[in-house]
Design an enzyme around this catalytic site. Structure first.
Site, PDB file in Angstrom:
ATOM      1  N   GLY A  74     -13.302 -19.906  -0.410  1.00  0.00           N
ATOM      2  CA  GLY A  74     -12.909 -19.348   0.872  1.00  0.00           C
ATOM      3  C   GLY A  74     -14.067 -18.659   1.556  1.00  0.00           C
ATOM      4  O   GLY A  74     -15.046 -18.267   0.919  1.00  0.00           O
ATOM      5  N   ALA A  75     -13.938 -18.513   2.893  1.00  0.00           N
ATOM      6  CA  ALA A  75     -15.015 -17.905   3.675  1.00  0.00           C
ATOM      7  C   ALA A  75     -14.458 -16.960   4.726  1.00  0.00           C
ATOM      8  O   ALA A  75     -15.073 -16.743   5.767  1.00  0.00           O
ATOM      9  CB  ALA A  75     -15.862 -19.000   4.331  1.00  0.00           C
ATOM     10  N   GLY A  94     -12.292 -13.069   5.654  1.00  0.00           N
ATOM     11  CA  GLY A  94     -12.656 -11.655   5.582  1.00  0.00           C
ATOM     12  C   GLY A  94     -12.806 -11.133   4.168  1.00  0.00           C
ATOM     13  O   GLY A  94     -13.765 -10.415   3.862  1.00  0.00           O
ATOM     14  N   ASP A 138     -12.967  -3.268  -0.168  1.00  0.00           N
ATOM     15  CA  ASP A 138     -12.556  -4.546  -0.757  1.00  0.00           C
ATOM     16  C   ASP A 138     -13.575  -5.043  -1.781  1.00  0.00           C
ATOM     17  O   ASP A 138     -13.214  -5.449  -2.889  1.00  0.00           O
ATOM     18  CB  ASP A 138     -12.369  -5.606   0.331  1.00  0.00           C
ATOM     19  N   SER A 198       0.807  -1.223   0.000  1.00  0.00           N
ATOM     20  CA  SER A 198       0.000   0.000   0.000  1.00  0.00           C
ATOM     21  C   SER A 198       0.839   1.272   0.000  1.00  0.00           C
ATOM     22  O   SER A 198       0.509   2.226  -0.715  1.00  0.00           O
ATOM     23  CB  SER A 198      -0.964  -0.009   1.185  1.00  0.00           C
ATOM     24  N   LYS A 244      -9.777  -6.042  10.638  1.00  0.00           N
ATOM     25  CA  LYS A 244     -10.878  -5.521   9.827  1.00  0.00           C
ATOM     26  C   LYS A 244     -12.239  -5.633  10.510  1.00  0.00           C
ATOM     27  O   LYS A 244     -13.127  -4.810  10.242  1.00  0.00           O
ATOM     28  CB  LYS A 244     -10.920  -6.222   8.469  1.00  0.00           C
ATOM     29  N   LEU A 259      -7.113 -13.557  -5.962  1.00  0.00           N
ATOM     30  CA  LEU A 259      -6.711 -12.416  -5.142  1.00  0.00           C
ATOM     31  C   LEU A 259      -5.255 -12.499  -4.703  1.00  0.00           C
ATOM     32  O   LEU A 259      -4.677 -11.495  -4.292  1.00  0.00           O
ATOM     33  CB  LEU A 259      -7.622 -12.300  -3.908  1.00  0.00           C
ATOM     34  N   ARG A 289     -13.141 -25.254   2.884  1.00  0.00           N
ATOM     35  CA  ARG A 289     -12.757 -26.553   3.439  1.00  0.00           C
ATOM     36  C   ARG A 289     -13.617 -26.894   4.653  1.00  0.00           C
ATOM     37  O   ARG A 289     -14.064 -28.022   4.813  1.00  0.00           O
ATOM     38  CB  ARG A 289     -11.273 -26.522   3.848  1.00  0.00           C
TER      39      ARG A 289
END
Length: 270
Positions: A123-124, A126, A99, A17, A66, A214, A147
């Site tokens: 995926g699950a 953030g 995001d 960043s 977050k 990502l 998973r």
């Protein structure tokens, strides 16, 4: 006096960043600087309050803060709906999530309209929360695979109030991949140093699909290589990194950032 911005997280040394935001400030000849700050969870509140009273223009917030940041700073609607924020604007003392919009910008920049499409999110965590939300409110039919099936079911249950979202385990991943128009990997599978990892292989894909990873270290992940072998359209993780950052930049400064300059600066470093 120079206006200071930054990103807080733990760890933080990997963050790109500062590279892209400082490139934007230099290009626009703005008297600003952006730095990375390592902040432990037990000091999150003090860090945010301190930055505010030191006159910071704004902060980005990354892993693992977050969700916790919303206990300290009031969230805008999207951040509150998602349950996570990555941007604090001290002028309004409000937290935002860029995001999801950054992911949508990345797809739209590549000519992809997700409305009415079948989107598979791997995926699950953030990042997945933000992406599932933005895909759902944009009219996609979203399937979440993880998973730990309980996590995907819980995420889908929460996000189903915003659109068409279902959750599953990885047991039928070849079938679920084949049935999808867009596949988005939000997991760390394939990230350096485990660069040979992938949840999806070329035999599951075809040339009509879009694969968005990502992960950006390495820039070309095994997943993207497999997608190219199948002739699928690919989008790498730098696009979202830059576009979510550009959204933050605009929130803080009310100025449209030079996205091309930001993206080039990050790709040059990588």
């Amino acid at each position: 006096m120079k206006k200071v911005f930054g990103v807080i997280g733990d760890p933080i040394s990997h963050s790109l960043s500062p590279v892209m935001h400082n490139a934007a400030f230099d290009h626009l000849e703005m008297d600003c600087a952006y730095h990375a700050f390592q902040v432990k969870g037990e000091h999150l509140r003090e860090a945010i309050v301190g930055a505010r009273y030191l006159g910071f223009g704004g902060l980005n917030v990354t892993i693992p803060h977050k969700e916790e940041v919303l206990k300290i700073v009031e969230g805008g609607k999207m951040a509150s709906d998602i349950g996570a924020a990555n941007t604090i604007d001290f002028r309004r003392m409000k937290a935002f999530n860029t995001d999801g919009p950054g992911a949508l910008d990345s797809l739209q920049d590549n000519g992809i309209d997700v409305s009415g499409k079948d989107v598979l999110v791997l995926g699950a965590g953030g990042a997945a929360r933000a992406i599932v939300y933005i895909m759902a409110i944009s009219g996609a039919r979203v399937t979440v695979l993880n998973r730990t099936e309980d996590k995907s079911l819980a995420l889908a249950s929460h996000m189903s109030m915003f659109g068409n979202v279902t959750g599953k385990g990885l047991g039928e991943i070849p079938t679920d991949v084949s049935a999808s128009d867009v596949i988005i990997n939000t997991t760390s599978v394939g990230m350096y140093p485990d660069v040979d990892g992938t949840l999806v292989t070329s035999d599951m894909l075809d040339s009509s699909q879009v694969v968005f990873d990502l992960v950006y270290k390495p820039l070309e992940t095994r997943l993207l290589k497999e997608a190219r072998m199948a002739g699928a359209k690919t989008i790498d993780g730098i696009t979202m990194l830059v576009r979510q950052g550009a959204r933050s930049f605009e929130i803080w400064n009310d100025v449209r950032p030079p996205v091309d300059v930001m993206e080039r600066s990050v790709r040059d470093v990588l």
